[in-house]
Write a protein that holds these residues in place. Structure first.
Motif, PDB file in Angstrom:
ATOM      1  N   VAL A   1       0.844  -1.202   0.000  1.00  0.00           N
ATOM      2  CA  VAL A   1       0.000   0.000   0.000  1.00  0.00           C
ATOM      3  C   VAL A   1       0.882   1.255   0.000  1.00  0.00           C
ATOM      4  CG1 VAL A   1      -1.983   1.083   1.111  1.00  0.00           C
ATOM      5  CG2 VAL A   1      -1.577  -1.345   1.458  1.00  0.00           C
ATOM      6  N   THR A   2       1.959   1.234   0.807  1.00  0.00           N
ATOM      7  CA  THR A   2       2.864   2.389   0.856  1.00  0.00           C
ATOM      8  C   THR A   2       3.436   2.653  -0.535  1.00  0.00           C
ATOM      9  OG1 THR A   2       3.542   1.447   2.985  1.00  0.00           O
ATOM     10  CG2 THR A   2       4.693   3.418   2.274  1.00  0.00           C
ATOM     11  N   MET A   3       3.856   1.571  -1.200  1.00  0.00           N
ATOM     12  CA  MET A   3       4.461   1.745  -2.530  1.00  0.00           C
ATOM     13  C   MET A   3       3.466   2.350  -3.508  1.00  0.00           C
ATOM     14  SD  MET A   3       6.849  -1.633  -2.839  1.00  0.00           S
ATOM     15  CE  MET A   3       7.590  -1.234  -4.379  1.00  0.00           C
ATOM     16  N   LYS A   4       2.239   1.879  -3.425  1.00  0.00           N
ATOM     17  CA  LYS A   4       1.223   2.383  -4.348  1.00  0.00           C
ATOM     18  C   LYS A   4       0.977   3.878  -4.090  1.00  0.00           C
ATOM     19  CE  LYS A   4      -3.427   1.254  -5.966  1.00  0.00           C
ATOM     20  NZ  LYS A   4      -4.269   2.370  -5.554  1.00  0.00           N
ATOM     21  N   CYS A   5       0.828   4.249  -2.804  1.00  0.00           N
ATOM     22  CA  CYS A   5       0.557   5.664  -2.472  1.00  0.00           C
ATOM     23  C   CYS A   5       1.709   6.569  -2.904  1.00  0.00           C
ATOM     24  CB  CYS A   5       0.360   5.833  -0.965  1.00  0.00           C
ATOM     25  SG  CYS A   5      -1.137   5.112  -0.336  1.00  0.00           S
ATOM     26  N   VAL A   6       2.948   6.151  -2.592  1.00  0.00           N
ATOM     27  CA  VAL A   6       4.091   7.023  -2.900  1.00  0.00           C
ATOM     28  C   VAL A   6       4.287   7.132  -4.410  1.00  0.00           C
ATOM     29  CG1 VAL A   6       6.593   7.306  -2.626  1.00  0.00           C
ATOM     30  CG2 VAL A   6       5.215   6.577  -0.687  1.00  0.00           C
ATOM     31  N   ASN A   7       4.028   6.035  -5.089  1.00  0.00           N
ATOM     32  CA  ASN A   7       4.166   6.027  -6.547  1.00  0.00           C
ATOM     33  C   ASN A   7       3.087   6.862  -7.227  1.00  0.00           C
ATOM     34  OD1 ASN A   7       4.792   3.368  -8.875  1.00  0.00           O
ATOM     35  ND2 ASN A   7       6.075   5.036  -8.240  1.00  0.00           N
ATOM     36  N   GLU A   8       1.831   6.597  -6.867  1.00  0.00           N
ATOM     37  CA  GLU A   8       0.729   7.225  -7.594  1.00  0.00           C
ATOM     38  C   GLU A   8       0.387   8.617  -7.088  1.00  0.00           C
ATOM     39  OE1 GLU A   8      -2.569   4.535  -7.643  1.00  0.00           O
ATOM     40  OE2 GLU A   8      -1.451   3.050  -8.811  1.00  0.00           O
ATOM     41  N   ASN A   9       0.477   8.827  -5.762  1.00  0.00           N
ATOM     42  CA  ASN A   9       0.023  10.112  -5.225  1.00  0.00           C
ATOM     43  C   ASN A   9       1.166  11.093  -4.971  1.00  0.00           C
ATOM     44  OD1 ASN A   9      -2.340   8.697  -5.251  1.00  0.00           O
ATOM     45  ND2 ASN A   9      -2.407   8.382  -3.048  1.00  0.00           N
ATOM     46  N   VAL A  10       2.275  10.571  -4.399  1.00  0.00           N
ATOM     47  CA  VAL A  10       3.417  11.474  -4.177  1.00  0.00           C
ATOM     48  C   VAL A  10       4.137  11.681  -5.517  1.00  0.00           C
ATOM     49  CG1 VAL A  10       5.594  11.774  -2.900  1.00  0.00           C
ATOM     50  CG2 VAL A  10       3.639  10.751  -1.761  1.00  0.00           C
ATOM     51  N   LYS A  11       3.927  10.721  -6.406  1.00  0.00           N
ATOM     52  CA  LYS A  11       4.492  10.766  -7.771  1.00  0.00           C
ATOM     53  C   LYS A  11       6.011  10.609  -7.802  1.00  0.00           C
ATOM     54  CE  LYS A  11       0.581  12.617 -10.089  1.00  0.00           C
ATOM     55  NZ  LYS A  11      -0.314  13.049  -9.034  1.00  0.00           N
ATOM     56  N   ALA A  12       6.523   9.872  -6.842  1.00  0.00           N
ATOM     57  CA  ALA A  12       7.954   9.540  -6.884  1.00  0.00           C
ATOM     58  C   ALA A  12       8.128   8.438  -7.927  1.00  0.00           C
ATOM     59  CB  ALA A  12       8.424   9.056  -5.528  1.00  0.00           C
ATOM     60  N   SER A  13       9.288   8.408  -8.568  1.00  0.00           N
ATOM     61  CA  SER A  13       9.478   7.441  -9.652  1.00  0.00           C
ATOM     62  C   SER A  13       9.542   6.013  -9.117  1.00  0.00           C
ATOM     63  CB  SER A  13      10.769   7.745 -10.391  1.00  0.00           C
ATOM     64  OG  SER A  13      11.848   7.376  -9.560  1.00  0.00           O
ATOM     65  N   ASN A  14       9.303   5.097 -10.034  1.00  0.00           N
ATOM     66  CA  ASN A  14       9.376   3.679  -9.700  1.00  0.00           C
ATOM     67  C   ASN A  14      10.763   3.308  -9.198  1.00  0.00           C
ATOM     68  OD1 ASN A  14       7.858   1.511  -9.538  1.00  0.00           O
ATOM     69  ND2 ASN A  14       7.850   1.010 -11.728  1.00  0.00           N
TER      70      ASN A  14
ATOM     71  N   VAL B   1       3.752   5.575  12.429  1.00  0.00           N
ATOM     72  CA  VAL B   1       4.887   6.509  12.373  1.00  0.00           C
ATOM     73  C   VAL B   1       5.998   5.913  11.497  1.00  0.00           C
ATOM     74  CG1 VAL B   1       6.682   7.635  13.759  1.00  0.00           C
ATOM     75  CG2 VAL B   1       4.342   7.497  14.632  1.00  0.00           C
ATOM     76  N   ASN B   2       6.236   4.610  11.643  1.00  0.00           N
ATOM     77  CA  ASN B   2       7.288   3.958  10.846  1.00  0.00           C
ATOM     78  C   ASN B   2       7.071   4.136   9.351  1.00  0.00           C
ATOM     79  OD1 ASN B   2       8.380   3.027  13.213  1.00  0.00           O
ATOM     80  ND2 ASN B   2       7.667   0.925  13.024  1.00  0.00           N
ATOM     81  N   ILE B   3       5.857   3.847   8.913  1.00  0.00           N
ATOM     82  CA  ILE B   3       5.663   3.901   7.448  1.00  0.00           C
ATOM     83  C   ILE B   3       5.555   5.355   6.947  1.00  0.00           C
ATOM     84  CG2 ILE B   3       4.578   1.579   7.365  1.00  0.00           C
ATOM     85  CD1 ILE B   3       2.652   4.394   6.074  1.00  0.00           C
ATOM     86  N   THR B   4       5.092   6.257   7.835  1.00  0.00           N
ATOM     87  CA  THR B   4       5.045   7.663   7.421  1.00  0.00           C
ATOM     88  C   THR B   4       6.472   8.153   7.178  1.00  0.00           C
ATOM     89  OG1 THR B   4       3.092   7.956   8.794  1.00  0.00           O
ATOM     90  CG2 THR B   4       4.138   9.953   7.999  1.00  0.00           C
ATOM     91  N   SER B   5       7.375   7.774   8.078  1.00  0.00           N
ATOM     92  CA  SER B   5       8.767   8.189   7.886  1.00  0.00           C
ATOM     93  C   SER B   5       9.351   7.578   6.614  1.00  0.00           C
ATOM     94  CB  SER B   5       9.593   7.789   9.104  1.00  0.00           C
ATOM     95  OG  SER B   5      10.947   7.992   8.847  1.00  0.00           O
ATOM     96  N   ASP B   6       8.994   6.312   6.321  1.00  0.00           N
ATOM     97  CA  ASP B   6       9.469   5.695   5.065  1.00  0.00           C
ATOM     98  C   ASP B   6       9.028   6.529   3.873  1.00  0.00           C
ATOM     99  OD1 ASP B   6      10.351   3.619   6.624  1.00  0.00           O
ATOM    100  OD2 ASP B   6       8.720   2.250   6.097  1.00  0.00           O
ATOM    101  N   SER B   7       7.741   6.929   3.904  1.00  0.00           N
ATOM    102  CA  SER B   7       7.213   7.651   2.744  1.00  0.00           C
ATOM    103  C   SER B   7       7.862   9.032   2.623  1.00  0.00           C
ATOM    104  CB  SER B   7       5.688   7.784   2.845  1.00  0.00           C
ATOM    105  OG  SER B   7       5.361   8.723   3.847  1.00  0.00           O
ATOM    106  N   VAL B   8       8.116   9.678   3.776  1.00  0.00           N
ATOM    107  CA  VAL B   8       8.783  10.989   3.725  1.00  0.00           C
ATOM    108  C   VAL B   8      10.199  10.801   3.174  1.00  0.00           C
ATOM    109  CG1 VAL B   8       9.608  12.953   5.098  1.00  0.00           C
ATOM    110  CG2 VAL B   8       7.405  11.918   5.636  1.00  0.00           C
ATOM    111  N   GLY B   9      10.857   9.728   3.610  1.00  0.00           N
ATOM    112  CA  GLY B   9      12.202   9.435   3.112  1.00  0.00           C
ATOM    113  C   GLY B   9      12.193   9.263   1.602  1.00  0.00           C
ATOM    114  N   ALA B  10      11.217   8.510   1.096  1.00  0.00           N
ATOM    115  CA  ALA B  10      11.160   8.286  -0.355  1.00  0.00           C
ATOM    116  C   ALA B  10      10.974   9.619  -1.078  1.00  0.00           C
ATOM    117  CB  ALA B  10      10.015   7.331  -0.687  1.00  0.00           C
ATOM    118  N   ALA B  11      10.119  10.484  -0.502  1.00  0.00           N
ATOM    119  CA  ALA B  11       9.867  11.778  -1.150  1.00  0.00           C
ATOM    120  C   ALA B  11      11.128  12.654  -1.115  1.00  0.00           C
ATOM    121  CB  ALA B  11       8.705  12.487  -0.460  1.00  0.00           C
ATOM    122  N   VAL B  12      11.797  12.687   0.045  1.00  0.00           N
ATOM    123  CA  VAL B  12      12.995  13.527   0.170  1.00  0.00           C
ATOM    124  C   VAL B  12      14.060  13.062  -0.836  1.00  0.00           C
ATOM    125  CG1 VAL B  12      14.956  14.063   1.700  1.00  0.00           C
ATOM    126  CG2 VAL B  12      12.629  14.149   2.593  1.00  0.00           C
ATOM    127  N   ILE B  13      14.232  11.743  -0.919  1.00  0.00           N
ATOM    128  CA  ILE B  13      15.273  11.222  -1.810  1.00  0.00           C
ATOM    129  C   ILE B  13      14.887  11.442  -3.281  1.00  0.00           C
ATOM    130  CG2 ILE B  13      16.403   9.066  -2.550  1.00  0.00           C
ATOM    131  CD1 ILE B  13      16.243   8.509   0.644  1.00  0.00           C
TER     132      ILE B  13
END
Ligand code: ASP
Length: 414
Positions: free
Chosen positions: A278-291, A393-405
């Motif tokens: 679910v995290t991967m789908k959200c970050v990919n589709e909504n945050v729009k970070a690349s695959n 909190v764990n997965i929120t930080s993962d998603s923020v990390g993906a966005a920052v990177i």
């Protein structure tokens, strides 16, 4: 009508409904109730479905992600950035836990163990040492790691495989890459269908959790729960939004909205690994970070980046020490900080993994008596709600990390 709502709203409604049902079943003798059995079955099926796709998803997505990075130096760069981000945020979370535990002193004057009621700690087991965790990252049999769902082993093998694929002859490379890419696409489609079932699954999971959690013990360990809850809230609502704002210059609410479905799934499953699809789908589709970025950063994050767990390890051990009347000096508290960080890296992304890892931290500062195990057992009794919160909190930080990177790699987000 409920189908028209966005998925995370559907999940939240089912969560509330599950809480109400759970408290009802908690009042009656629920174990023989047919309806109860059926509802919790729905939750169990949902978690099994999520778990079913984790290993193939991690395996294929890492290989596809790594092998599609054309520039070899980018792999090293991404790896370094990911690692530094993850360690820094976890350390920050630990410092919040450390400060709060020292200021609030939740363990001072905590009720004696007899009053709390000791729980069976024989079920709790832990790996021997941090070195052991590092060693276990390398699977002696990759097929065995895949079959057993040994996530760290799968990640290590997939990373190695993906990097080496870039050096293999181009014929065999494109054949194997096409096969793995097709499997990845199919698994993604399966994941999408499973995620649509999340509201029903969450209903079952919440009903089960609430019906099993007695409230009286919560009162006894109230200060401890409050300290952890406060620390997690500070990290989730102040630190992570600040990171989002500083690095991405966007309103943090935009990010939270983008990953809302993953947050509620983490909350109800208490498992970063189960939430990963679910995290991967959200970050990919909504945050729009690349695959490329998501498939590299997130699977690793789900296993090694646990800010909530890190905070909890630190505050939890200080709580135990205080409850036992032991004053940890600055040097010992430093050891707590470092081992809490390592324990959070080593904790699996499954329910209550963090609680088990507490023993690594208590051992490191010489808290080894039976009383320690009894306190951990008591903490187990109220662990579920805290686990739900720290997993979120764990997965929120993962998603923020993906966005920052992703942003640092020049990607256009949101
Ligand atoms: N349940 C947490 C997770 O999956 C780990 C923990 O117990 O802290 O992220």
């Amino acid at each position: 009508m409920i189908k028209k709502l966005e998925l995370h709203w559907q999940i939240i409604i089912c969560m509330v409904f599950g809480t109400v049902l759970g408290s009802y079943f908690n009042q009656i003798n629920f174990t023989n109730n047919g309806l109860y059995t059926f509802i919790i079955l729905l939750g169990d099926i949902f978690v099994r479905l999520l778990k079913m796709v984790i290993v193939p998803l991690i395996f294929t997505s890492i290989i596809i992600g790594i092998s599609s990075i054309k520039d070899q130096s980018k792999i090293g760069r991404l790896g370094l950035k990911t690692f530094v981000y993850y360690m820094c945020t976890s350390l920050f979370a630990i410092l919040i836990g450390l400060t709060l535990a020292n200021v609030i002193q939740p363990g001072v004057g905590a009720v004696t163990i007899d009053q709390v009621g000791a729980f069976d700690t024989s079920k709790l087991s832990t790996s021997n040492s941090i070195l052991d965790i590092l060693k276990r990252m390398i699977p002696t049999n990759p097929i065995g790691a895949l079959a057993k769902g040994d996530i760290l082993g799968v990640i290590f093998f997939a990373l190695f495989f993906g990097v080496m694929m870039n050096f293999s002859p181009s014929d065999s490379r494109s054949t194997i890459k096409n096969i793995i890419k097709s499997i990845y696409d199919i698994i993604l489609k399966m994941t999408q269908v499973i995620i649509k079932c999340a509201p029903i699954g969450v209903l079952g999971l919440m009903t089960k959790t609430v019906s099993n959690t007695g409230l009286s013990i919560f009162k006894e360990l109230g200060m401890y729960a409050l300290t952890i809850g406060l620390g997690l809230s500070i990290h989730l609502f102040i630190v992570l939004p600040l990171i989002i704002f500083i690095f991405m210059r966007v309103n943090p609410i935009i990010h939270f909205k983008a990953i809302a479905t993953a947050m509620v799934t983490a909350f109800s499953t208490s498992s970063s690994s189960a939430t990963l699809p679910v995290t991967m789908k959200c970050v990919n589709e909504n945050v729009k970070a690349s695959n490329e970025t998501t498939s590299f950063v997130l699977p690793m994050g789900a296993t090694i980046n646990m800010d909530g767990t890190a905070l909890y390890e630190c505050a939890g051990v200080l709580f135990i020490a205080q409850a036992l009347g032991i004053q940890l000096d600055a040097g010992q508290q430093f050891i707590v900080v470092i081992t809490a960080l390592l324990a959070s890296v080593g904790a699996a992304g499954i329910p209550s993994a963090g609680l088990v890892m507490l023993f690594i931290v208590t051992d490191a500062v010489g808290l080894k008596s039976d009383a320690v195990a009894l306190w951990v057992g008591s903490m187990l009794a109220i662990d579920r709600p805290l686990d739900m919160f720290r997993t979120m909190v764990n997965i929120t930080s993962d998603s923020v990390g993906a966005a920052v990177i992703a942003k640092s790699e020049g990607e256009k987000l949101y």
